[in-house]
Design an enzyme around this catalytic site. Structure first.
Site, PDB file in Angstrom:
ATOM      1  N   CYS A  10       0.794  -1.242   0.000  1.00  0.00           N
ATOM      2  CA  CYS A  10       0.000   0.000   0.000  1.00  0.00           C
ATOM      3  C   CYS A  10       0.820   1.284   0.000  1.00  0.00           C
ATOM      4  O   CYS A  10       0.246   2.362   0.184  1.00  0.00           O
ATOM      5  CB  CYS A  10      -0.987   0.031   1.161  1.00  0.00           C
ATOM      6  SG  CYS A  10      -2.209  -1.279   1.129  1.00  0.00           S
ATOM      7  N   ASP A  11       2.120   1.227  -0.185  1.00  0.00           N
ATOM      8  CA  ASP A  11       2.905   2.455  -0.248  1.00  0.00           C
ATOM      9  C   ASP A  11       4.249   2.225  -0.950  1.00  0.00           C
ATOM     10  O   ASP A  11       5.302   2.600  -0.450  1.00  0.00           O
ATOM     11  CB  ASP A  11       3.126   3.039   1.144  1.00  0.00           C
ATOM     12  CG  ASP A  11       3.495   4.518   1.117  1.00  0.00           C
ATOM     13  OD1 ASP A  11       3.239   5.175   0.083  1.00  0.00           O
ATOM     14  OD2 ASP A  11       4.021   5.018   2.114  1.00  0.00           O
ATOM     15  N   ILE A  12       4.197   1.609  -2.139  1.00  0.00           N
ATOM     16  CA  ILE A  12       5.409   1.389  -2.915  1.00  0.00           C
ATOM     17  C   ILE A  12       5.851   2.734  -3.497  1.00  0.00           C
ATOM     18  O   ILE A  12       5.090   3.387  -4.199  1.00  0.00           O
ATOM     19  CB  ILE A  12       5.178   0.384  -4.055  1.00  0.00           C
ATOM     20  CG1 ILE A  12       4.724  -0.969  -3.512  1.00  0.00           C
ATOM     21  CG2 ILE A  12       6.419   0.236  -4.939  1.00  0.00           C
ATOM     22  CD1 ILE A  12       5.769  -1.760  -2.790  1.00  0.00           C
ATOM     23  N   ASN A  16      10.661   3.803  -0.023  1.00  0.00           N
ATOM     24  CA  ASN A  16      10.419   2.513   0.632  1.00  0.00           C
ATOM     25  C   ASN A  16      11.119   1.354  -0.066  1.00  0.00           C
ATOM     26  O   ASN A  16      10.765   0.195   0.136  1.00  0.00           O
ATOM     27  CB  ASN A  16       8.918   2.251   0.740  1.00  0.00           C
ATOM     28  CG  ASN A  16       8.252   3.201   1.699  1.00  0.00           C
ATOM     29  OD1 ASN A  16       8.895   3.774   2.571  1.00  0.00           O
ATOM     30  ND2 ASN A  16       6.955   3.387   1.551  1.00  0.00           N
TER      31      ASN A  16
END
Length: 88
Positions: A10-12, A16
């Site tokens: 949910c946060d590529i 990250n």
């Protein structure tokens, strides 16, 4: 991660991801927004970094799959390729 346990990061995004300089392996970090997704189970509609958010998340869908991570990865790859093209 997707097929083995059904977890969506949910946060590529660039911040990250990191590369092990010895093995040249790409690693994903910061699983603070990750979630196990299941069909029919509602999820947060406002999640993921703005410029890497999948269309279903932009339209605030509460049912999405791990495919949203693939969209985010595609956005990252496009940014990377464009940056190479702009700064040879």
């Amino acid at each position: 991660m997707h097929s083995a346990i059904g977890v969506c990061h949910c946060d590529i995004k660039l911040q990250n991801l990191w590369v092990n300089l010895h093995t040249h392996q790409l690693h994903i970090c910061d699983f603070g927004s990750s979630k196990k997704v299941a069909p029919g189970e509602p999820n947060k509609s406002y999640i993921c970094s703005r410029y890497h958010r999948a269309p279903e998340m932009i339209f605030r869908a509460t049912e999405y799959t791990t495919a949203s991570d693939m969209w985010s990865a595609g956005c990252f790859v496009a940014e990377f390729l464009l940056s190479i093209q702009m700064h040879p």
